[in-house]
Design a protein around this motif. Sequence first.
Motif, PDB file in Angstrom:
ATOM      1  N   LEU A 132       0.851  -1.064   0.032  1.00 52.64           N
ATOM      2  CA  LEU A 132       0.358   0.048   0.165  1.00 52.64           C
ATOM      3  C   LEU A 132       0.559   1.296   0.117  1.00 52.64           C
ATOM      4  O   LEU A 132       2.285   0.778   0.255  1.00 52.64           O
TER       5      LEU A 132
ATOM      6  N   ALA B 142      -8.147   2.255   0.387  1.00 52.51           N
ATOM      7  CA  ALA B 142      -6.481   1.904   0.049  1.00 52.51           C
ATOM      8  C   ALA B 142      -6.353   2.375  -0.768  1.00 52.51           C
ATOM      9  O   ALA B 142      -6.832   2.844  -1.878  1.00 52.51           O
TER      10      ALA B 142
ATOM     11  N   TYR C 265      -3.296   1.539  -3.572  1.00 51.11           N
ATOM     12  CA  TYR C 265      -2.701   0.256  -3.854  1.00 51.11           C
ATOM     13  C   TYR C 265      -1.469   0.660  -5.263  1.00 51.11           C
ATOM     14  O   TYR C 265      -0.646   0.018  -5.653  1.00 51.11           O
TER      15      TYR C 265
END
Length: 357
Positions: A126, A158, A160
């Motif tokens: 991440l 999140a 990526y």
Amino acid sequence: MTSTIAVILVLGGLIFFHELGHFLMARVLGMGVKSFSLGFGPVLFKRTMGQTEYRLSALPLGGYVSLAGESQETVDEDTDFPEDQRFMLRPAWQRLLVVLAGPVFNFVLGWFIYWGLFLSQGQVTLYQFPVQEVFDDSPAQMAGMEPGDRIIGIDGEAIYSPNDLLTTILFSRENPVRLSVVRGGVNHEFLVLPTFLNEEDKNDEILPRPKIGVSFGVEPLERSLGWDLGTGAALGKTISSIEMTAKSFLMIVEGRASLKGVGGPIMIAQAVGKHARAGLVDVLLLAAFISINLGILNLLPIPVLDGGHILFFGFEAVTGRPVNDMVRQFATYVGLTFLLGLMALTFYNDIHRILFS
């Protein structure tokens, strides 16, 4: 040599997987398949199973599937297959599903590649963005952001990819962006409305580019990968790639992005070759992204593409009558003209890029 093999495997594999979607859906619905080929050109090997001839052809750039009665011209010629197995004699919604299966398989392949990469690495990377400076009177300052904040999420998701923050702002289209931020160990949410500024883009054209008014760094954050996280991460990455590609198409149509950035097979081959030299993971990441692009391109409502057929069959399924032959022929002519123009543009851009970049 490695680059050439990579180009063949990536481009050929993606096109073949697209055709595999059409083939499998046709078989599931009980439609007749005359032939299914891995590759194009001269047939190197063939074997007939049932009424389907399976072929291995000399040119490994893709594949094709030939259905019984797949056009009005052949529906009365394929007498080896009963009428209920001929494509054009099946209900419109079934024909629509067969056509739709190709692009859907491209999306599934993109997701599967991302998922496999996450699982093979045993962890997922991440990204977070430490804010270094917040400019005066900027959208970020007006929203309440401060230097030292760490951006860890965008619109509840999140992050990526190290490019996700920039691309989200770029494609915001004057809509607020919700940023998840950590400040002093406490989570905060900020709704930031990007503003447009004129600046030269990489193609030397003046275009409005939205900004939030911060400078930031990029830091990777490794997280242990469980089954659920890997599936979710791959799905999130796939959706992000779909959104990015769709918004890129829209920006070109609206004139907010340059046509000089449009590339074709030469640019794709160069990109695959470059990533092949960087390693297998880079090649697979690019393959997933190209597969998703191929799926979206085929869904464009242009006759001769899958999207055009979906539009026609969808109209027939809703109204109970097929599209008028004159309308269909005219739309096909316009669509083919558009595609030829697009091909000419991509080849021109590719050659211009080689000669002058």
